[in-house]
Design a protein around this motif. Structure first.
Motif, PDB file in Angstrom:
ATOM      1  N   ILE A  29       0.859  -1.192   0.000  1.00  0.00           N
ATOM      2  CA  ILE A  29       0.000   0.000   0.000  1.00  0.00           C
ATOM      3  C   ILE A  29       0.892   1.239   0.000  1.00  0.00           C
ATOM      4  CG2 ILE A  29      -1.909   1.175   1.204  1.00  0.00           C
ATOM      5  CD1 ILE A  29      -2.513  -1.786   0.377  1.00  0.00           C
ATOM      6  N   VAL A  30       0.677   2.095  -0.959  1.00  0.00           N
ATOM      7  CA  VAL A  30       1.470   3.327  -1.042  1.00  0.00           C
ATOM      8  C   VAL A  30       1.088   4.221   0.142  1.00  0.00           C
ATOM      9  CG1 VAL A  30       1.963   5.363  -2.455  1.00  0.00           C
ATOM     10  CG2 VAL A  30       1.591   3.143  -3.548  1.00  0.00           C
ATOM     11  N   ASN A  31       2.107   4.742   0.786  1.00  0.00           N
ATOM     12  CA  ASN A  31       1.860   5.488   2.021  1.00  0.00           C
ATOM     13  C   ASN A  31       1.477   6.951   1.735  1.00  0.00           C
ATOM     14  OD1 ASN A  31       1.604   5.601   4.730  1.00  0.00           O
ATOM     15  ND2 ASN A  31       3.778   5.953   5.144  1.00  0.00           N
ATOM     16  N   ALA A  32       0.562   7.135   0.839  1.00  0.00           N
ATOM     17  CA  ALA A  32       0.103   8.487   0.496  1.00  0.00           C
ATOM     18  C   ALA A  32      -1.277   8.372  -0.148  1.00  0.00           C
ATOM     19  CB  ALA A  32       1.076   9.123  -0.478  1.00  0.00           C
ATOM     20  N   ALA A  33      -2.057   9.427  -0.026  1.00  0.00           N
ATOM     21  CA  ALA A  33      -3.416   9.367  -0.557  1.00  0.00           C
ATOM     22  C   ALA A  33      -3.745  10.580  -1.407  1.00  0.00           C
ATOM     23  CB  ALA A  33      -4.403   9.267   0.591  1.00  0.00           C
ATOM     24  N   GLU A  34      -4.708  10.355  -2.280  1.00  0.00           N
ATOM     25  CA  GLU A  34      -5.208  11.450  -3.116  1.00  0.00           C
ATOM     26  C   GLU A  34      -6.636  11.702  -2.630  1.00  0.00           C
ATOM     27  OE1 GLU A  34      -5.200  10.002  -7.182  1.00  0.00           O
ATOM     28  OE2 GLU A  34      -6.919  11.272  -7.670  1.00  0.00           O
ATOM     29  N   PHE A  35      -7.104  12.959  -2.682  1.00  0.00           N
ATOM     30  CA  PHE A  35      -8.488  13.202  -2.272  1.00  0.00           C
ATOM     31  C   PHE A  35      -9.308  13.645  -3.468  1.00  0.00           C
ATOM     32  CE2 PHE A  35     -12.057  15.424  -0.235  1.00  0.00           C
ATOM     33  CZ  PHE A  35     -12.453  14.425   0.627  1.00  0.00           C
ATOM     34  N   ARG A  36     -10.457  12.991  -3.646  1.00  0.00           N
ATOM     35  CA  ARG A  36     -11.347  13.398  -4.748  1.00  0.00           C
ATOM     36  C   ARG A  36     -12.564  14.087  -4.137  1.00  0.00           C
ATOM     37  NH1 ARG A  36     -10.986   8.157  -8.673  1.00  0.00           N
ATOM     38  NH2 ARG A  36      -8.754   8.313  -9.075  1.00  0.00           N
ATOM     39  N   GLU A  37     -12.564  15.380  -4.280  1.00  0.00           N
ATOM     40  CA  GLU A  37     -13.601  16.157  -3.611  1.00  0.00           C
ATOM     41  C   GLU A  37     -15.022  15.830  -4.085  1.00  0.00           C
ATOM     42  OE1 GLU A  37     -12.436  19.606  -1.387  1.00  0.00           O
ATOM     43  OE2 GLU A  37     -13.297  20.679  -3.068  1.00  0.00           O
ATOM     44  N   PRO A  38     -15.279  15.713  -5.402  1.00  0.00           N
ATOM     45  CA  PRO A  38     -16.673  15.449  -5.808  1.00  0.00           C
ATOM     46  C   PRO A  38     -17.209  14.133  -5.231  1.00  0.00           C
ATOM     47  CG  PRO A  38     -15.281  15.950  -7.712  1.00  0.00           C
ATOM     48  CD  PRO A  38     -14.381  15.800  -6.551  1.00  0.00           C
ATOM     49  N   GLU A  39     -16.323  13.172  -5.033  1.00  0.00           N
ATOM     50  CA  GLU A  39     -16.764  11.872  -4.510  1.00  0.00           C
ATOM     51  C   GLU A  39     -16.629  11.792  -3.002  1.00  0.00           C
ATOM     52  OE1 GLU A  39     -14.880   8.659  -6.998  1.00  0.00           O
ATOM     53  OE2 GLU A  39     -14.231  10.419  -8.106  1.00  0.00           O
ATOM     54  N   LYS A  40     -16.074  12.811  -2.395  1.00  0.00           N
ATOM     55  CA  LYS A  40     -15.800  12.851  -0.952  1.00  0.00           C
ATOM     56  C   LYS A  40     -15.067  11.583  -0.532  1.00  0.00           C
ATOM     57  CE  LYS A  40     -19.950  15.383   0.442  1.00  0.00           C
ATOM     58  NZ  LYS A  40     -21.186  15.266   1.186  1.00  0.00           N
ATOM     59  N   ALA A  41     -14.008  11.281  -1.241  1.00  0.00           N
ATOM     60  CA  ALA A  41     -13.333  10.012  -0.951  1.00  0.00           C
ATOM     61  C   ALA A  41     -11.824  10.119  -1.105  1.00  0.00           C
ATOM     62  CB  ALA A  41     -13.863   8.934  -1.889  1.00  0.00           C
ATOM     63  N   TRP A  42     -11.135   9.310  -0.315  1.00  0.00           N
ATOM     64  CA  TRP A  42      -9.691   9.181  -0.449  1.00  0.00           C
ATOM     65  C   TRP A  42      -9.402   8.078  -1.466  1.00  0.00           C
ATOM     66  CZ3 TRP A  42      -6.671  12.711   1.716  1.00  0.00           C
ATOM     67  CH2 TRP A  42      -7.136  13.409   2.842  1.00  0.00           C
ATOM     68  N   ILE A  43      -8.349   8.259  -2.231  1.00  0.00           N
ATOM     69  CA  ILE A  43      -7.940   7.206  -3.158  1.00  0.00           C
ATOM     70  C   ILE A  43      -6.558   6.723  -2.701  1.00  0.00           C
ATOM     71  CG2 ILE A  43      -7.381   6.639  -5.580  1.00  0.00           C
ATOM     72  CD1 ILE A  43     -10.339   7.370  -5.119  1.00  0.00           C
ATOM     73  N   ILE A  44      -6.487   5.457  -2.400  1.00  0.00           N
ATOM     74  CA  ILE A  44      -5.218   4.897  -1.917  1.00  0.00           C
ATOM     75  C   ILE A  44      -4.631   4.012  -3.023  1.00  0.00           C
ATOM     76  CG2 ILE A  44      -4.094   3.596  -0.055  1.00  0.00           C
ATOM     77  CD1 ILE A  44      -5.704   6.075   0.914  1.00  0.00           C
ATOM     78  N   PRO A  45      -3.448   4.330  -3.504  1.00  0.00           N
ATOM     79  CA  PRO A  45      -2.853   3.488  -4.546  1.00  0.00           C
ATOM     80  C   PRO A  45      -2.265   2.198  -3.956  1.00  0.00           C
ATOM     81  CG  PRO A  45      -1.889   5.702  -4.491  1.00  0.00           C
ATOM     82  CD  PRO A  45      -2.642   5.520  -3.217  1.00  0.00           C
ATOM     83  N   VAL A  46      -2.445   1.125  -4.726  1.00  0.00           N
ATOM     84  CA  VAL A  46      -1.849  -0.160  -4.336  1.00  0.00           C
ATOM     85  C   VAL A  46      -0.816  -0.494  -5.403  1.00  0.00           C
ATOM     86  CG1 VAL A  46      -2.297  -2.616  -3.884  1.00  0.00           C
ATOM     87  CG2 VAL A  46      -3.995  -0.891  -3.244  1.00  0.00           C
TER      88      VAL A  46
END
Lengths: 352, 150
Positions: B99-116
């Motif tokens: 799991i990549v130790n960093a996240a992206e935030f997608r505001e329209p979806e109100k969600a964090w995206i975690i890269p694997v």
């Protein structure tokens, strides 16, 4: 199904005139409505949340864990069709088996049997019950009261066998994270289920379908886009093909005059379901056997044995690549036991 | 300044990363999906499942028998795959993911995206709720797989 239909047209073009009587619109709309509601309740994450909470901090034996999962599968399949419970619980045990010593293949077989048994309890548990419920216009609660002894006996047989099959070995798994729980979608779906049952009881299943369609169009547009129309079309074709078979059997006086079949309807329905699957068997038998009671028992038992007995078994096969022989090793003895016990109890009028 | 996005809290990214790490052992491959393109050019996607839900697809390179990075489906003319064999490969690959130790935030979806990631390529994205407590599946993909099962 389409090929059978084309063969029928070639054999006797007059089938076209009978088509409108063959497709039972009321049953078909209940099936379609429940497919949509089940899909909604599944994506709402409601049962996933319950399953995880009930089995949290797993530090129990395989046996206890499996019994909890089997009972939950039965409850879910009673009210949301058996395929829904399989789509929830088979992946659940796949996931558990990845992180534990759970015997996945045995567990998948027993969960499938539990889904079939659970779905027999209510008129909305599976397509064959919906067809019988709508065709004979049976009261919802009367249907449940009739099926309750069968449901309890079959569950006891299943749990007793599970006690011997699954070990006492402790299973230790960390609680898995939750899927997003969509409260609004789940409450709406339960309400729509209640409305569907109520309207369908009074022959207004098409209205229920329209209401459900509109509500989901407003609150969950993607769900409507993803409706499996092919599956609904498949059910429509089943109605045509197997009603025509039933018509031909009646026309040429095959089966209908056979008093042996009428006297042994449970056994006959169960065996026919084993050969052609239980939904087609139901469509044929409702035109031949006057009483709904032996048919509903027979076709529900008929889903238990061979993998061809019900669509639920095929779903498990496709979800898990389970070995068919391994599946039959447990399902066939269970089928025979439940069939003999139920037939005996029906004859001595304990199930009546 | 008026804040229209009160749900956003940067510290929740850590929770989101943690929850994906906890879910990782439970991931498994769904049925391989053959995507047909124009001129009979196909590519293979493998849905990655968490319980009964599909989270994302993994592009598969059938020649090298390994995943292809996100955003690069491997186009092929003819195809011969054995579902069970492929799922076995993917199962092994999933064990090697991190799991990549960093996240992206997608505001329209109100969600964090975690890269694997697998080795040095990103192969999956897992979506997590804005508060970092719940995994958000790909519902359309989940339904697509269900139709495949039927």
């Amino acid at each position: 199904m389409s090929i059978i239909f084309l063969l029928f047209i070639l054999w006797d073009p007059s089938i076209i005139e009978r088509l409108y009587t063959y497709i039972n619109i009321r049953s078909l709309s209940v099936i379609a409505t429940l497919l949509i509601i089940s899909q909604a309740i599944e994506i709402s994450g409601f049962f996933h949340k319950i399953a995880i909470n009930m089995t949290r901090n797993f530090n129990i034996s395989q046996r206890v864990l499996l019994i909890i999962i089997l009972l939950m599968t039965e409850i879910v399949s009673s009210f949301f069709m058996n395929d829904t419970s399989l789509f929830i619980f088979i992946p659940f045990i796949i996931a558990l088996s990845k992180c534990s010593n759970l015997d996945f293949l045995k567990a998948a077989t027993f969960v499938t049997i539990a889904a079939n048994i659970g779905s027999s309890l209510t008129p909305i548990g599976n397509p064959q019950n919906i067809i019988i419920w709508q065709r004979y216009e049976i009261n919802f609660t009367k249907f449940i009261f009739f099926m309750f002894p069968f449901f309890i006996i079959s569950t006891l047989i299943l749990l007793t066998i599970s006690m011997f099959i699954f070990s006492k070995e402790k299973i230790s798994v960390v609680k898995p994270p939750r899927i997003l729980f969509r409260k609004k979608l789940s409450i709406t779906s339960f309400l729509l289920l209640f409305i569907t049952v109520l309207l369908s009881q009074y022959g207004l299943s098409i209205l229920a379908l329209i209401i459900v369609f509109i509500v989901y169009l407003v609150i969950e547009k993607n769900l409507v886009k993803e409706i499996d129309f092919i599956l609904i079309f498949l059910f429509a074709l089943m109605f045509i093909d197997f009603n025509e078979i039933s018509y031909l059997l009646t026309k040429y006086k095959i089966l209908i005059t056979n008093s042996f079949i009428l006297r042994n309807s449970i056994v006959f329905s169960a065996l026919l379901s084993q050969i052609i699957s239980n939904v087609p068997a139901t469509i044929i038998l409702i035109n031949i056997v006057p009483s709904w009671k032996p048919i509903v028992l027979g076709v529900n038992i008929g889903g238990l044995g061979l993998i061809s007995g019900s669509m639920a078994n095929i779903i498990t096969l496709r979800l898990t690549n389970i070995n068919i022989n391994k599946f039959h090793k447990y399902s066939i003895p269970l089928f025979i036991t439940i069939l003999l016990v139920t037939d005996f109890l029906y004859i001595i009028k304990i199930i009546c | 300044m008026y804040n229209n996005y009160s749900f956003f809290n940067i510290n929740n990214s850590l929770k989101a990363i943690k929850i994906v790490s906890q879910a990782k052992p439970y991931l498994y491959p769904g049925p391989p999906l053959l995507r047909n393109g124009p001129l009979s050019i196909h590519h293979i996607d493998i849905p990655i499942m968490y319980h009964s839900y599909a989270l994302d697809i993994m592009h598969w390179d059938p020649e090298k028998q390994m995943p292809s990075p996100k955003g690069r489906p491997v186009k092929i003319k003819s195809i011969k795959i054995k579902k069970e064999e492929l799922q076995m490969y993917v199962n092994n690959i999933l064990k090697e993911t991190w799991i990549v130790n960093a996240a992206e935030f997608r505001e329209p979806e109100k969600a964090w995206i975690i890269p694997v990631a697998w080795k040095n390529i990103i192969i999956l994205h897992v979506k997590v709720s804005y508060d970092g407590t719940e995994i958000i599946p790909d519902y359309r993909l989940t339904e697509e797989i269900k139709r495949y099962v039927f």
